[in-house]
Scaffold this motif. Structure first.
Motif: not given
Length: 307
Positions: A87, A47, A49, A41
């Motif tokens: 993530p 969100a 990236e 993020a």
């Protein structure tokens, strides 16, 4: 004395457009899953990236061919829509180091891609990577020591992390050269081995070197492997003239360069038919084996050998 380097672990094909590369390898007859890319993020509450590098594998029985491309922060051009976003999860105190490593890897991949699109990663497999590190040190081969990273793997029980232990050898002008611990048997069942071309094993990487430097490269690779370089692989060294005999029509854009790799298949006739059906050219090597030339395979010739 047992060999601490037994075979190839993987080669890495650095590409500009991951979607195009996956489509190519599927036409070549490989099962290639969607790629993964790390994400972070940019600010709290935003969100994640994608950034760093996206990659995927064509898995074989004990090794694989990797497709990899650098990714600029937030840029997804060239990534297929089914790319898996991963993530980053790390303690805050470790995040800066992790980010630095990912950014350095991405920059290195970008430099190699700008040099030429093709093979830039050559990793050998060892059942004892710590012992290999000790042997290389004793032989005067500089390396970065044994590191451990986690690779997310899809399993029937969900995503698990496969530990990967590896070392990178310093100063190889042909790209990233190193040693990785043998594929963990615990994760063998997660590997997709049902390739339409029947591919089984990655058995050879072909390295083309400048005229007059073949003895230097041979001596270096013999120190890497701990034994003489031989026709049995896993690496074949040759000059540009010798490459023309092995792979007619191939002309590497720069030297030294990893120009080709060889995979074994059970049925060459099946491979020839698949390549023709998918509109891919198949030339004949000096050994009588079919190969797809680099110009049709994003800069890396692919040789098929009947097992």
């Amino acid at each position: 004395m047992p060999r601490d380097i037994t075979h190839l672990h993987h080669v890495g094909h650095v590409v500009s457009d991951m979607a195009q590369a996956i489509a190519l390898y599927r036409r070549l007859g490989f099962h290639v899953p969607p790629p993964s890319v790390p994400a972070l993020a940019p600010r709290e509450g935003a969100a994640p990236e994608p950034f760093g590098a996206a990659n995927t594998h064509a898995d074989l029985s004990r090794n694989f061919v990797e497709l990899v491309t650098p990714v600029k922060p937030g840029h997804t051009a060239g990534l297929p829509p089914d790319t898996r976003i991963v993530p980053l999860q790390a303690p805050p105190e470790k995040l800066p180091v992790l980010l630095s490593r990912i950014e350095a890897t991405s920059a290195q991949l970008g430099g190699w891609r700008d040099r030429f699109e093709g093979l830039h990663i050559l990793m050998f497999s060892s059942p004892d990577v710590d012992g290999t590190a000790d042997r290389l040190t004793a032989a005067g081969v500089g390396h970065g020591g044994v590191n451990t990273v986690g690779r997310p793997v899809e399993t029937p029980e969900g995503v698990r992390t496969e530990p990967v232990r590896y070392l990178e050898i310093n100063g190889a002008p042909e790209g990233r050269v190193g040693v990785v611990a043998d594929v963990d048997p615990e994760f063998q069942h997660t590997r997709h081995l049902d390739h339409p071309n029947g591919a089984q094993d990655l058995v050879e990487a072909v390295l083309c070197v400048p005229d007059g430097q073949l003895p230097l490269f041979r001596e270096r690779y013999e120190r890497y492997l701990g034994r003489p370089v031989s026709a049995e692989g896993p690496v074949t060294l040759m000059t540009r003239a010798e490459l023309a005999d092995l792979l007619p029509g191939e002309a590497p854009p720069v030297l030294p360069a990893l120009v080709a790799c060889t995979v074994t298949v059970p049925d060459i006739a099946r491979v020839r038919a698949l390549l023709a059906e998918n509109g891919l050219p198949a030339r004949e090597t000096g050994r009588g084996e079919p190969f797809v030339p680099a110009e049709a395979a994003l800069g890396a010739a692919l040789i098929f050998r009947e097992a």
